[in-house]
Design a protein around this motif. Structure first.
Motif, short mmCIF file in Angstrom:
data_model
loop_
_atom_site.label_atom_id
_atom_site.label_comp_id
_atom_site.label_asym_id
_atom_site.label_seq_id
_atom_site.Cartn_x
_atom_site.Cartn_y
_atom_site.Cartn_z
N GLY A 1 0.88 -1.08 0.18
CA GLY A 1 0.10 0.17 -0.09
C GLY A 1 0.69 1.38 -0.03
N VAL A 2 1.89 1.23 0.75
CA VAL A 2 2.81 2.55 0.94
C VAL A 2 3.41 2.75 -0.18
N ALA B 1 2.59 1.94 -3.29
CA ALA B 1 1.61 2.28 -4.30
C ALA B 1 1.28 3.60 -4.34
N LEU B 2 1.17 4.30 -2.99
CA LEU B 2 0.77 5.81 -2.69
C LEU B 2 1.98 6.43 -2.97
N VAL C 1 -2.03 3.68 -8.13
CA VAL C 1 -2.26 4.05 -6.76
C VAL C 1 -3.54 3.59 -6.03
N THR D 1 -3.15 0.27 -3.60
CA THR D 1 -3.60 0.41 -2.26
C THR D 1 -4.70 -0.48 -1.88
N GLY E 1 -2.86 -3.88 -0.85
CA GLY E 1 -2.41 -3.85 0.08
C GLY E 1 -3.48 -3.83 1.45
N ILE E 2 -4.54 -3.39 1.35
CA ILE E 2 -5.33 -3.41 2.33
C ILE E 2 -5.93 -4.87 2.69
N GLY F 1 -11.10 -1.15 -6.20
CA GLY F 1 -9.77 -0.90 -6.22
C GLY F 1 -9.02 -2.10 -6.73
#
Length: 280
Positions: A178-179, A181-182, A208, A212, A215-216, A263
């Motif tokens: 996730g990080v 991707a951000l 992104v 994210t 990742g979640i 997502g």
């Protein structure tokens, strides 16, 4: 033959092997694998969206995606093509583990070991898809598989700790995904020169948003594994379908599931983008 000559020959041999691994065949395998991954995430995301809005009778996991694909025209052909693409993904990761990853410090162990782990993972996924295509299973419920594996591991000495450690590792992996991707670190591995602003926007929206969401989902699945270990109850571990459905049981209800599902659809599209633009 002296040591210098032998060393030179060894380096030449490694260089030739590396060039072969990075040749057109390996590039084709990588791009086919990324496209195949995109198909699976796209279908899982669509199935999850159907669940969020009260429709759909299939599980939102790999098994459900394969069953959905098999019902399409030429479904058997599509399944074999998907499996072949995932074999290509596994071989590409194997070449990275053996000869190094594209980019800075790609020859170091910290880059090659994750590639080896991805090789094993995609080899398993490819096997399951090909087994499903051949009619010998491979598309079972991810929830049942997760519970069964957790129960077997917990029966081992220190199995509870192994499950907990694996859960923590999956949580960490989800946070990292996730990080990254951000932070849009994916840009370092893509050929973005000469792209139009609209195409760059597509890359970032899918990269992104999709990364994210992925990742979640990883972090949530890992958290359920940790909870199963703490409670010493294998049934608390969840596969992809149950993990996704758990988002609908939060205060935000099905809207959170719909957001995460959208997502995953974006990540499927992003995988197609990578198949076209990633440096291999």
């Amino acid at each position: 033959m002296n040591a210098g000559v032998a060393g030179g020959l060894a380096r030449t041999g490694r260089g030739r092997a590396r060039r072969a691994a990075n040749g057109s065949a390996a590039e084709g395998a990588a791009r086919a694998g990324l496209a195949a991954r995109g198909v699976i995430y796209l279908l899982v995301g669509i199935l999850a969206l159907q669940i969020a809005f009260g429709g759909g009778n299939r599980q939102a996991d790999r098994g459900g995606a394969l069953a959905e694909l098999s019902d399409r025209p030429f479904g058997a052909v599509l399944l074999w093509a998907l499996g072949a693409g995932l074999v290509g993904m596994a071989l590409w990761r194997l070449s990275e583990a053996a000869f190094g990853v594209t980019g800075k410090d790609g020859h170091k162990a910290k880059k090659r070991l994750p590639a080896a782990a991805r090789c094993v993972f995609y080899a398993f996924v490819a096997y399951s898809v090909l087994a499903f295509a051949a009619g010998s299973g491979g598309g079972g419920s991810s929830d049942r598989q997760s519970r069964d594996v957790t129960a077997r591991v917990m029966e081992m000495p220190a199995g509870r700790w192994l499950v907990g450690a694996a859960g923590v590792a999956i949580v960490v992996a989800g946070v990292v995904i996730g990080v990254q991707a951000l932070r849009r670190t994916y840009r370092k591995k893509m050929k973005l020169g000469g792209l139009s602003p609209r195409t760059r926007l597509l890359v970032d929206v899918t990269g992104v948003g999709g990364g994210t969401a992925r990742g979640i989902v990883f972090a949530a699945a890992g958290a359920f594994a940790v909870r199963a270990a703490l409670a010493y109850e294998p049934d608390r571990a969840k596969g992809l379908d149950d993990t996704l459905r758990s988002f609908a049981r939060t205060p935000l209800g099905p809207w959170l599931l719909a957001l995460v599902a959208a997502g995953l659809v974006l990540f499927g599209v992003f995988s197609f983008v990578l198949a076209r633009l990633r440096r291999v």
